[in-house]
Design an enzyme around this catalytic site. Structure first.
Site, short mmCIF file in Angstrom:
data_model
loop_
_atom_site.label_atom_id
_atom_site.label_comp_id
_atom_site.label_asym_id
_atom_site.label_seq_id
_atom_site.Cartn_x
_atom_site.Cartn_y
_atom_site.Cartn_z
N SER A 5 -25.23 21.97 35.32
CA SER A 5 -25.96 21.34 36.38
C SER A 5 -25.13 21.10 37.64
CB SER A 5 -26.50 19.99 35.90
OG SER A 5 -25.44 19.24 35.38
N SER A 55 -22.07 21.71 31.79
CA SER A 55 -22.52 21.62 33.17
C SER A 55 -21.50 21.98 34.21
CB SER A 55 -23.00 20.20 33.47
OG SER A 55 -24.06 19.88 32.62
N LYS A 113 -19.71 15.89 43.21
CA LYS A 113 -21.09 15.99 42.72
C LYS A 113 -21.79 14.66 42.91
CE LYS A 113 -23.44 17.36 38.46
NZ LYS A 113 -23.26 17.76 37.09
#
Lengths: 136, 493
Positions: free
Chosen positions: B147, B171, B52
């Site tokens: 997210s 997330s 990420k």
């Protein structure tokens, strides 16, 4: 004092049983322009438009639900690892000397210094700033 | 190489921000050489992974999907990234996310929203009602959840075998549920956060996304452990474990917290949750209803603590040492103000301002301290429940299956986060490990997952139960259409 006034308001409105509390809207006094100005100054971030101020209002309303919970005698919790000892290592230098690499990311620099514009000039007052709050 | 070409053909998903093609190929080459010599560096040698974009990766641009860090090339590797590279894993690229990991849809980054690969699956297409001809065929794609949406989409669309996400309020588990992959949130303090650009220091953890529970255990094995660079990692020795097959479930006690039947929970997921509970009951485990009375306040508590910590953590972005810098030069403060105005989007700025509000002297006691007290109450709830003999909690992960992007954006980020994080947030508050296991397909053909929450640092037990459940459920594989290339060749490991 702002605190007592706010607390007084809440007690007045709290009913007995609240279903779906987090979706309920509470009435609350608006945040004053002085506070908003102070916030902009502290955070060095501006509200940009009325949506920003609305967002803050809603956030405060949302957070007010905390006052429903009875926390008498409860200690605030800073970390979930509070029962453990924090690890401290020896005060020896094990890495460093990467000046060049770190400077690569800065846009303005002179030799080995980061360059900043003059620091002793305060942020312009509300009237002179280019911010939305001027209008409100 | 197959993965790289797949990434190119799935570009419309917008899952990746940066694809590190040359370095990846080089790493892959070296890994092959090592295998030929019979000396793999570790269990993960040669496995393509994605990371990420809020983890620092040396030499590769790290942006956190924000204008503030566009063009920022980190000078160092995050500890978890370094550990993966030391094992020989091949870093394919950095995945898309919500700006600074704030959000629950992966829709708010500057690089655009991430599309759920299931929107293009045969299963979803078959079930979706054809709209009128004038509408663009492409418009009813669904969100990935947030997210860590990019990471979940990458794993789910077979472009990599495992991905790193971060989990502050759900997330990792939220997109895992919407994309049909396994999302593990380890106990706070197990995996190092050094190099993870922080959101909420007391609740962040790096999360692991994989296609099956075994993979998650393998990745956890290489990442967990004390890190002298992160003082919030515990010092206990961590031994990587292999998951054994659970045959006897009767000694287990599964708790069903009744407060997790939150308003807005879809009836499908409710039915699925009951079915799962019955599954355990029929296998002989003890299934009991428990109560976590402060669950509904966890979102409010999170809201206050998160914005407060964010206000503090985002203060480092002033344009001086790294990142975006505005051209305003009149004074330091005005330069900072202008830089931050240009660099952050509305969500981030809103949170910073709310956080500063809650930290004002007049509000500190009322909001921040109060939220910390509520946090202790929530953590104590869990301690009580686990202390009464329950081993694992079984809950839904999301309120419904993934919703179409067009509907998602009708409400603003904060409202959405408040709605979607409600089931996953409490585990972050208390620092407990949790895992999302994809369970079944919804009526619309989209994946739905269920969440297991375990005791602190008992990941082995948690993963063993999750693996048993996974086997029982037999979640179907995504069937992407032919134009997506050599999918059949990259099958599940």
């Amino acid at each position: 004092m702002l605190n007592c006034y706010l607390k007084g308001q809440q007690e007045h409105e709290r009913p007995e049983f609240i279903p779906y509390a987090h979706l309920r809207i509470r009435t609350k006094q608006k945040v004053t322009v002085e506070v908003l100005d102070h916030l902009e100054h502290l955070a060095l971030v501006d509200f940009r438009d009325s949506e920003g101020v609305e967002r803050l209002q809603k956030a405060i309303q949302f957070a007010d639900q905390l006052h429903e919970v009875n926390t008498d005698g409860v200690e605030p919790m800073d970390s979930v690892l509070e029962d453990r000892c924090l690890y401290l290592r020896e005060d020896d230098v094990t890495e460093g000397n990467c000046t060049e690499e770190l400077l690569k990311n800065a846009r303005e620099k002179v030799e080995e210094y980061f360059v900043a514009p003059p620091g002793n000039i305060p942020l312009p007052k509300l009237e002179e700033r280019e911010t939305f709050l001027k209008g409100s | 190489q197959r993965c790289l070409s797949l990434i190119k053909s799935t570009k419309f998903l917008n899952a990746y921000i940066t694809v590190a093609e040359e370095t990846a190929l080089k790493q892959a080459e070296e890994s092959e050489k090592r295998y030929k010599r019979g000396q793999p560096l570790g269990v993960l040698d040669g496995i393509p992974i994605a990371v990420k974009d809020n983890f620092n990766t040396a030499g590769i641009e790290t942006t956190c999907a924000s204008n503030m860090l566009k063009g920022y090339i980190s000078p160092y590797n995050a500890t978890v990234v370094q550990k993966l590279l030391d094992q020989g894993a091949v870093l394919l690229g950095k995945t898309n996310l919500d700006e600074f990991a704030m959000g629950s849809g992966s829709t708010d980054g500057v690089f655009g929203p991430v599309r759920n690969p299931w929107s293009y699956s045969r299963q979803y297409k078959e079930k979706s009602v054809p709209k009128s001809h004038s509408e663009d065929k492409d418009s009813n794609w669904v969100i990935t959840g947030g997210s860590s949406g990019g990471s979940a989409a990458a794993v789910s669309s077979f472009t990599c075998f495992a991905a790193l996400g971060s989990d502050t309020g759900g997330s990792t588990r939220n997109p895992a549920a919407h994309c049909g992959v396994v999302g593990l949130k380890p106990t706070y303090g197990l995996i190092s956060r050094h190099g993870l650009i922080p959101l909420v220091n007391s609740m962040d953890v790096p999360g692991i996304l994989t296609r099956c529970v075994d993979d998650a255990a393998v990745v956890l094995g290489s990442l967990a452990g004390h890190d002298p660079k992160d003082s919030t990692t515990i010092q206990d020795n961590f031994k990587p474990f292999e998951l054994s097959d659970l045959t006897d479930v009767s000694k287990l006690s599964i708790g069903i917290p009744k407060e997790y039947h939150a308003p807005g929970l879809s009836s499908e997921i409710l039915a699925l949750w009951s079915k799962a509970a019955d599954l355990f009951k029929n296998a002989g485990a003890k299934v009991i209803e428990v109560s976590l009375p402060h669950t509904r306040y966890s979102i409010v508590c999170y809201h206050v603590l998160c914005t407060a910590e964010v206000a503090s953590n985002m203060a480092r972005f002033d344009g001086l040492e790294y990142g975006h810098r505005s051209d305003m030069n009149k004074s330091t403060e005005s330069m900072y103000a202008a830089t931050r105005r240009e660099g952050f989007n509305d969500v981030v700025r809103g949170r910073i301002l709310s956080g500063n509000y809650f930290l004002l002297k007049q509000n500190y006691e009322n909001y921040f301290i109060k939220a910390q007290k509520v946090r202790r109450l929530i953590a104590n709830d869990f301690v009580k429940v686990f202390g009464s003999g329950v081993d694992i909690l079984l809950t839904p992960t999301t309120l419904s299956d993934a919703i179409p992007y067009m509907e998602f954006i009708k409400e603003d980020n904060r409202t959405r986060s408040a709605q979607d994080d409600i089931l996953t947030q409490a585990a972050n508050m208390a620092g407990l490990p949790a895992i999302n296991v994809p369970t079944a397909l919804s009526e619309r053909g989209l994946p739905v997952g269920l969440q297991f929450i375990g005791r602190s640092f008992q990941e082995k037990q948690l993963l063993t139960v999750a693996k048993w459940f996974e086997k029982q459920v037999k979640f179907p594989m995504i069937q992407l259409d032919e134009h997506n290339g050599n999918l059949k060749q990259i099958s599940k490991p």
